[in-house]
Design an enzyme around this catalytic site. Structure first.
Site, PDB file in Angstrom:
ATOM      1  CG  ASP A   1       1.364   9.221  -4.807  1.00 57.59           C
ATOM      2  OD1 ASP A   1       2.017  10.178  -4.342  1.00 57.59           O
ATOM      3  OD2 ASP A   1       1.744   8.537  -5.779  1.00 57.59           O
ATOM      4  CE  LYS A   2       1.723  17.346  -5.532  1.00 60.95           C
ATOM      5  NZ  LYS A   2       3.082  17.502  -6.113  1.00 60.95           N
ATOM      6  CG  HIS A   3       1.270  13.034 -10.429  1.00 63.10           C
ATOM      7  ND1 HIS A   3       2.430  12.296 -10.439  1.00 63.10           N
ATOM      8  CD2 HIS A   3       1.217  13.669 -11.623  1.00 63.10           C
ATOM      9  CE1 HIS A   3       3.045  12.464 -11.602  1.00 63.10           C
ATOM     10  NE2 HIS A   3       2.331  13.300 -12.333  1.00 63.10           N
ATOM     11  CB  SER A   4       2.218  18.440  -9.455  1.00 64.77           C
ATOM     12  OG  SER A   4       2.225  19.641 -10.205  1.00 64.77           O
TER      13      SER A   4
ATOM     14  CB  THR B   1       9.392  15.056  -8.366  1.00 67.10           C
ATOM     15  OG1 THR B   1       8.301  15.975  -8.258  1.00 67.10           O
ATOM     16  CG2 THR B   1       9.743  14.546  -6.972  1.00 67.10           C
TER      17      THR B   1
ATOM     18  NE  ARG C   1       2.479  13.242 -22.504  1.00 70.80           N
ATOM     19  CZ  ARG C   1       2.330  13.415 -21.184  1.00 70.80           C
ATOM     20  NH1 ARG C   1       2.654  12.443 -20.348  1.00 70.80           N
ATOM     21  NH2 ARG C   1       1.866  14.542 -20.716  1.00 70.80           N
TER      22      ARG C   1
ATOM     23  CB  SER D   1       1.060  10.081 -18.399  1.00 72.41           C
ATOM     24  OG  SER D   1       2.318  10.161 -17.771  1.00 72.41           O
TER      25      SER D   1
ATOM     26  CE  LYS E   1       3.763   9.000 -13.487  1.00 78.14           C
ATOM     27  NZ  LYS E   1       3.476   9.429 -14.857  1.00 78.14           N
ATOM     28  CE  LYS E   2       0.730   9.328  -8.924  1.00 80.13           C
ATOM     29  NZ  LYS E   2       1.980   9.329  -8.146  1.00 80.13           N
TER      30      LYS E   2
END
Length: 487
Positions: free
Chosen positions: A116-119, A156, A204, A219, A223-224
């Site tokens: 996975d990827k997250h920004s 997203t 937040r 946060s 989720k990961k």
């Protein structure tokens, strides 16, 4: 006590709470302390104290079961924002949030494929929309749990929900079906998946605590953790329009993510990427969907394609599915050029609620046809270059703030968005402009731009006398887990 997770110094490699290797022999375990009430926990953190693992579990439980009032949640978030958390507190908060809901379980045969990827959030950042299906086309399984917009940055999920019918809430069983049949899904936190983060994330956004390093870290990684991944790449942005403006602060967050990830048994690498200019040439929900599809046509802005391929290449290498990062990047690029990423995106849309006919038309149509299929703003206005010059920068922050004001963002939790509101950059950084040349097209539902809005947008265009130049890649640096070396 573990070293603080605050900007300004490198985060050490974490040691899991309770690890005996740090302190030598210990006496008999203490009797369990009486659980503290929320006001006491808030006061403790407000005054600079350290929360125990039990304290943190108690706070997260109260958030999820509804016994924590909104004012108490906001007060605790602000106390954490002002006082920080050390590494062990951050690990404990991440674990408590991850365990607040159902854990995702996948077939053992998938383990190496799960990535996975997250920004951390940017302006015009539609990388996830392209990268998830591109990785699926490379044979990966991508159970992407994403978020909504925070502050001036787009989310997203909000972009995908601008596609009529797209459903972000999917059960774990539905997610597994998506991974089996498509290879990827992009979903939000449901009541079953990381519910604590869903509540804290919204809080937040409206309490000025978006930029808290431990809250961001917990946060993202909560989720990961529930995804049971083989590898994760974080896109940590820095610059005027990023959560952390300075590269040093972003590097500290990147190190915290890598370090806390290691403490949780998660293989994490973090890319530092620049966010002074918007990513790509479109900002706004439907406009970004259109640009993501253009990238999946093998076209589109070079900075977007560069970031998609480099992040994807790092993930394929980190998970052992490519010999080098360069080989992984080439494989991701091939999925864009050959249309296989776009095919996965179409199947994902259809399985997540979009009418199959609409999904097919979106993914096979021309840019003009796609524009007709998605929600559009009522009118457009163009801004003109005030003088001759070379485009030195298009400042992302004032652009995003005006679009937020026009309806592209939220001022309070749960507020609806106007998906067609956005802006198209008609120029590129490094390009030479003549006075009077259109440089920005704004899509809006308001009758017209106000004077202050027009002034703010014109101020986003920075011109110089230098010769035309090629804009640098937004990708700056990749921070790897402690046992890895750059390839």
């Amino acid at each position: 006590m573990a070293a603080p997770v605050t900007p300004g110094s490198p985060a050490p490699i974490p040691v899991a709470p309770g690890d005996l290797s740090r302190g030598g022999p210990r006496g008999p375990p203490d009797l369990p302390a009486e659980p503290k009430q929320l006001p006491e926990l808030i006061r403790l953190k407000r005054d600079g104290g350290r929360l125990s693992e039990g304290d943190i579990r108690g706070f997260v439980s109260a958030v999820v079961d509804g016994s924590a009032q909104g004012a108490q949640i906001g007060a605790m978030l602000m106390a954490i924002r002002l006082r920080g958390m050390d590494l062990e507190e951050t690990v404990a908060l991440t674990q408590a949030m991850a365990k607040s809901g159902q854990q995702l379980e996948w077939p053992k045969a998938w383990h190496q494929q799960l990535v996975d990827k997250h920004s951390t959030g940017g302006v015009g950042d539609k990388v996830s929309l392209v990268l998830a299906p591109a990785l699926a086309a490379c044979g990966c399984k991508v159970p992407m749990i994403s978020g909504r917009g925070l502050g001036h940055t787009g989310g997203t999920l909000d972009k995908l929900e601008s596609i009529p019918g797209f459903t972000v809430i999917q059960s774990p069983e539905q997610m597994q079906g998506l991974l089996e049949q498509v290879g990827c899904c992009i979903v939000g936190q449901s009541k079953k998946l990381v519910p604590a983060d869903g509540i804290l994330y919204e809080a937040r956004d409206v309490t000025a605590t978006v930029d808290s390093l431990p809250l961001i870290t917990a946060s993202i990684l909560s989720k990961k953790v529930v995804e049971n991944l083989s590898a994760l790449v974080m896109d940590v942005k820095f610059g005027e329009a990023a959560v952390f403006p300075s590269q040093a602060e972003a590097r500290e967050l990147a190190r915290a993510l890598v370090g806390v990830g290691a403490g949780l048994g998660l293989r994490v690498a973090a890319a530092l990427t620049a966010m002074d200019n918007p990513l790509g040439r479109s900002v706004g929900h439907t406009l970004e969907v259109e640009e993501a599809l253009l990238c999946m046509d093998g076209e589109g802005p070079p900075d977007l394609r560069d970031l998609v391929t480099k992040l994807g290449g790092a993930l394929l290498w980190l998970s052992g599915q490519a010999e080098t990062q360069a080989e992984g990047a080439a494989r991701v690029a091939a999925t864009l050029d050959h249309g296989s990423a776009r095919g996965c995106f179409e199947r994902m849309l259809a399985m997540q609620g979009v009418d199959p006919g609409l999904a097919r038309e979106l993914c096979s149509g021309t840019p003009a046809q796609r524009h007709q299929l998605l929600p559009r703003a009522q009118r457009q206005e163009e801004l003109l270059a005030p003088e001759d010059g070379t485009v030195e920068q298009v400042r992302a922050l004032p652009l995003a703030r005006v679009l937020h004001e026009l309806g592209a963002g939220r001022s309070r939790a749960g507020e609806s968005l106007q998906p067609g509101v956005g802006a198209e950059l008609l120029v590129s950084v490094g390009q030479r402009l003549r006075r009077g040349t259109p440089w920005l097209r704004v899509h809006l539902d308001a009758p017209a731009l106000s004077g202050p809005q027009r002034c703010a947008l014109q101020g986003a265009l920075v011109l110089s006398d230098r010769a035309p130049f090629t804009a640098p890649s937004p990708f700056v640096e990749l921070i790897l887990p402690p046992t890895d070396t750059q390839q």
